[in-house]
Design a protein around this motif. Structure first.
Motif, PDB file in Angstrom:
ATOM      1  N   HIS A 116     -18.546  17.461   2.669  1.00  0.00           N
ATOM      2  CA  HIS A 116     -17.565  17.214   1.568  1.00  0.00           C
ATOM      3  C   HIS A 116     -16.469  16.956   1.931  1.00  0.00           C
ATOM      4  O   HIS A 116     -15.693  16.488   1.044  1.00  0.00           O
ATOM      5  N   THR A 117     -16.085  17.189   3.187  1.00  0.00           N
ATOM      6  CA  THR A 117     -14.297  17.083   3.577  1.00  0.00           C
ATOM      7  C   THR A 117     -14.201  15.746   3.993  1.00  0.00           C
ATOM      8  O   THR A 117     -14.845  15.121   4.623  1.00  0.00           O
ATOM      9  N   GLY A 118     -12.875  15.392   3.738  1.00  0.00           N
ATOM     10  CA  GLY A 118     -12.433  14.103   3.976  1.00  0.00           C
ATOM     11  C   GLY A 118     -11.975  14.018   5.629  1.00  0.00           C
ATOM     12  O   GLY A 118     -11.807  15.028   6.149  1.00  0.00           O
ATOM     13  N   GLY A 119     -12.046  12.669   6.116  1.00  0.00           N
ATOM     14  CA  GLY A 119     -11.734  12.759   7.675  1.00  0.00           C
ATOM     15  C   GLY A 119     -10.265  12.204   7.940  1.00  0.00           C
ATOM     16  O   GLY A 119     -10.275  10.923   7.118  1.00  0.00           O
ATOM     17  N   THR A 120      -9.450  12.645   8.711  1.00  0.00           N
ATOM     18  CA  THR A 120      -8.313  12.061   9.042  1.00  0.00           C
ATOM     19  C   THR A 120      -8.498  10.418   9.471  1.00  0.00           C
ATOM     20  O   THR A 120      -7.700   9.622   9.041  1.00  0.00           O
ATOM     21  N   LEU A 121      -9.411  10.182  10.329  1.00  0.00           N
ATOM     22  CA  LEU A 121      -9.697   8.725  10.990  1.00  0.00           C
ATOM     23  C   LEU A 121      -9.947   7.881   9.512  1.00  0.00           C
ATOM     24  O   LEU A 121      -9.580   6.824   9.740  1.00  0.00           O
ATOM     25  N   ASP A 122     -10.745   8.261   8.665  1.00  0.00           N
ATOM     26  CA  ASP A 122     -11.361   7.434   7.505  1.00  0.00           C
ATOM     27  C   ASP A 122     -10.016   7.124   6.665  1.00  0.00           C
ATOM     28  O   ASP A 122      -9.980   6.092   6.158  1.00  0.00           O
ATOM     29  N   LYS A 123      -9.174   7.922   6.639  1.00  0.00           N
ATOM     30  CA  LYS A 123      -7.773   7.997   5.816  1.00  0.00           C
ATOM     31  C   LYS A 123      -6.928   6.778   6.496  1.00  0.00           C
ATOM     32  O   LYS A 123      -6.410   5.951   6.051  1.00  0.00           O
ATOM     33  N   LEU A 124      -6.931   7.092   8.012  1.00  0.00           N
ATOM     34  CA  LEU A 124      -5.917   6.257   8.628  1.00  0.00           C
ATOM     35  C   LEU A 124      -6.578   4.653   8.734  1.00  0.00           C
ATOM     36  O   LEU A 124      -5.839   3.759   8.915  1.00  0.00           O
ATOM     37  N   GLU A 125      -7.821   4.438   8.563  1.00  0.00           N
ATOM     38  CA  GLU A 125      -8.485   3.176   8.537  1.00  0.00           C
ATOM     39  C   GLU A 125      -8.206   2.524   7.190  1.00  0.00           C
ATOM     40  O   GLU A 125      -8.484   1.282   7.051  1.00  0.00           O
ATOM     41  N   SER A 126      -7.551   3.020   6.323  1.00  0.00           N
ATOM     42  CA  SER A 126      -7.218   2.374   5.111  1.00  0.00           C
ATOM     43  C   SER A 126      -5.918   1.685   5.424  1.00  0.00           C
ATOM     44  O   SER A 126      -5.633   0.604   4.517  1.00  0.00           O
ATOM     45  N   ILE A 127      -5.453   1.729   6.735  1.00  0.00           N
ATOM     46  CA  ILE A 127      -4.062   1.178   6.981  1.00  0.00           C
ATOM     47  C   ILE A 127      -4.769  -0.325   7.796  1.00  0.00           C
ATOM     48  O   ILE A 127      -5.229  -0.119   8.676  1.00  0.00           O
ATOM     49  N   PRO A 128      -4.325  -1.282   7.275  1.00  0.00           N
ATOM     50  CA  PRO A 128      -4.771  -2.612   7.749  1.00  0.00           C
ATOM     51  C   PRO A 128      -4.153  -2.575   9.413  1.00  0.00           C
ATOM     52  O   PRO A 128      -3.289  -2.278   9.699  1.00  0.00           O
ATOM     53  N   GLY A 129      -5.136  -3.027  10.439  1.00  0.00           N
ATOM     54  CA  GLY A 129      -4.957  -3.244  11.797  1.00  0.00           C
ATOM     55  C   GLY A 129      -4.825  -2.039  12.378  1.00  0.00           C
ATOM     56  O   GLY A 129      -4.833  -1.936  13.607  1.00  0.00           O
ATOM     57  N   GLU A 328       2.339  -0.863  -0.885  1.00  0.00           N
ATOM     58  CA  GLU A 328       1.650  -1.372  -1.724  1.00  0.00           C
ATOM     59  C   GLU A 328       1.047  -2.759  -1.322  1.00  0.00           C
ATOM     60  O   GLU A 328       0.373  -3.280  -1.903  1.00  0.00           O
ATOM     61  N   LYS A 329       1.861  -3.382  -0.329  1.00  0.00           N
ATOM     62  CA  LYS A 329       1.723  -4.498   0.140  1.00  0.00           C
ATOM     63  C   LYS A 329       0.417  -4.568   1.072  1.00  0.00           C
ATOM     64  O   LYS A 329      -0.388  -5.433   1.393  1.00  0.00           O
ATOM     65  N   TYR A 330       0.063  -3.342   1.461  1.00  0.00           N
ATOM     66  CA  TYR A 330      -0.889  -3.140   2.656  1.00  0.00           C
ATOM     67  C   TYR A 330      -2.316  -2.243   2.161  1.00  0.00           C
ATOM     68  O   TYR A 330      -3.286  -2.359   2.497  1.00  0.00           O
ATOM     69  N   LEU A 331      -1.967  -1.268   1.443  1.00  0.00           N
ATOM     70  CA  LEU A 331      -2.990  -0.274   0.774  1.00  0.00           C
ATOM     71  C   LEU A 331      -3.704  -0.741  -0.445  1.00  0.00           C
ATOM     72  O   LEU A 331      -3.209  -0.931  -1.408  1.00  0.00           O
ATOM     73  N   ALA A 332      -4.911  -1.041  -0.315  1.00  0.00           N
ATOM     74  CA  ALA A 332      -5.752  -1.795  -1.230  1.00  0.00           C
ATOM     75  C   ALA A 332      -6.080  -0.737  -2.293  1.00  0.00           C
ATOM     76  O   ALA A 332      -6.081   0.811  -1.914  1.00  0.00           O
TER      77      ALA A 332
END
Length: 435
Positions: A116-129, A328-332
């Motif tokens: 049920h915990t969030g992952g740091t990598l999943d969060k960073l993949e929110s950043i394009p590229g 906001e230009k990059y984070l969906a």
């Protein structure tokens, strides 16, 4: 080595020798074991446990299943931090650049969401590229030039842990002290650390809901790591509510950027981030006391140096160079945002942090199966902290969802996860102890 014999012996409560553990982990890393065998081994360990000698052998076997990094060309102390996992726990995202801005080198090997915990990598993949698995040369260059790099396990670093980690996530074997210890420390040993600070969570949103169990885990981690030559300490922190005022992926990256810009002062999150920064600086010999370490960390934030380090790390790893200035230009953003309103007037007295984490998964922000794709847009933000006085109909959170039906379901679920009482609650300190 016959895998099923090792599984049988552990199932029966026998102590495994270091050679048997090394053989089993070697076969796992080489792809010679089925997921059923890996899951059976993990379940046997969950039920029967492991001795300290077995945990050390498992940790070293997993660390030795791939390359070990060397940092001879970096003249800074090599340090890192790791959390046992929580909800709204994005400490690493801010801590790494703060510590780097204070003179440490942080080669942070992080993981994906677990249970049920969030992952740091999943969060960073929110950043394009953003590249979470750079090659060794780029990883080394980013650590040397930016001061920190937050990446995932490559195939060369503790590969046995990578496969075991994925199977644990979907076989209800996450909350095993031997497996947690070996998973965390194998990556850290492979990363070539000199010092390590651990965040051991306790509470209804942690894998260790009981304080006694959390302390047992903390002692296991600290003793095994110190025994392996890495100066290590652990802070026990409260996870009876989300640490940040958000839970998800892109929403937590926004939270990180707001934190680095000085817009999250006075929060439980700030208390934890600064405490870990101070402990890292003291352990590494840069600060002589926790007070001095915290002062250095605050200066790194207020001067903007920590934000500059984060921006450089993101840019060097393939992300946008102006993310900090133009998030906001990059984070969906999710197409539907719906407030969750208080059902009655009173005090936010308690919450089910684990339930909030599960609700993020239900929205699509986490995985039920290893191959699931994550919707990085979804989650919760504007979560009010426990101890807040609310009136009926007042928003206590904001849902970010892919469609109206998902938003309605998540809002109803979140409302259930909070208890509103008539009396002001006595709050638990966010930092419960140091080991």
């Amino acid at each position: 080595m016959i895998p099923q014999e090792i599984i049988r012996r552990k199932r029966n409560g026998e102590e495994l020798g270091a050679a048997d553990i090394k053989s089993f982990i070697g076969a796992l890393a080489a792809g010679q074991l089925s997921e059923g065998q890996i899951g059976a081994f993990a379940m046997a360990v969950w039920f029967k446990g492991m001795s300290r000698a077995e945990i050390v052998a498992l940790t070293l076997a997993m660390a030795d299943s791939g390359d070990r990094l060397q940092w001879v060309d970096i003249d800074r102390p090599i340090a890192d931090k790791h959390s046992t996992g929580g909800v709204g726990d994005n400490v690493s995202l801010m801590l790494a650049p703060i510590a780097a801005a204070c003179g440490l080198a942080i080669p942070m090997i992080s993981g994906r969401g677990l249970g049920h915990t969030g992952g740091t990598l999943d969060k960073l993949e929110s950043i394009p590229g953003y590249t979470i698995t750079p090659d060794a040369d780029l990883f080394r260059r980013v650590v040397k030039e930016a001061g920190c790099a937050i990446i995932g396990q490559t195939g060369a670093l503790a590969p046995a842990d990578g496969r075991l980690y994925a199977v644990r996530d979907v076989t209800a074997t996450v909350d095993s002290i031997p497996l947690i210890t070996a998973s965390i420390l194998s990556k850290k040993l492979a990363a070539g650390l000199q010092t390590l600070v651990l965040d051991v969570k306790v509470g209804n949103g942690a894998f260790m809901a009981d304080r006694v169990q959390a302390e047992i885990l903390a002692h296991s981690l600290v003793e095994v790591a110190n025994g392996a030559g890495v100066k290590t300490s652990a802070l026990i922190t409260d996870m009876n509510e989300p640490l940040a005022d958000c839970a998800g992926n892109a929403v937590e990256i926004r939270n990180c950027l707001n934190f680095l810009a000085g817009r999250k002062t006075g929060t439980r999150l700030e208390t934890v981030v600064l405490a870990f920064a101070a402990e890292m600086l003291v352990k590494s010999g840069i600060a002589v006391s926790s007070d001095e370490g915290e002062s250095m960390a605050r200066q790194a934030l207020s001067s903007g140096r920590a934000a500059e380090v984060f921006a450089r790390m993101v840019s060097m790893l393939g992300g946008p160079a102006d993310l900090v200035e133009n998030p906001e230009k990059y984070l969906a953003r999710a197409p539907v945002e719906k407030p969750v309103r208080a059902s009655r007037s009173g005090w936010l007295a308690a919450c089910d942090a684990r339930g909030i984490g599960v609700s993020v998964i239900d929205l699509g922000g986490g995985r039920r199966h290893p191959a699931d794709q994550i919707d990085h847009r979804v989650g919760f933000s504007a979560l009010l902290p426990l101890g807040t006085r609310v009136t009926a109909g007042e928003p206590i959170a904001l849902v970010h969802a892919a469609d109206d039906a998902a938003a309605e379901g998540a809002a109803a679920a979140l409302a259930v996860h909070y208890r509103i009482g008539e009396e002001e609650p006595e709050l638990t300190p966010v930092i419960a102890g140091l080991i």
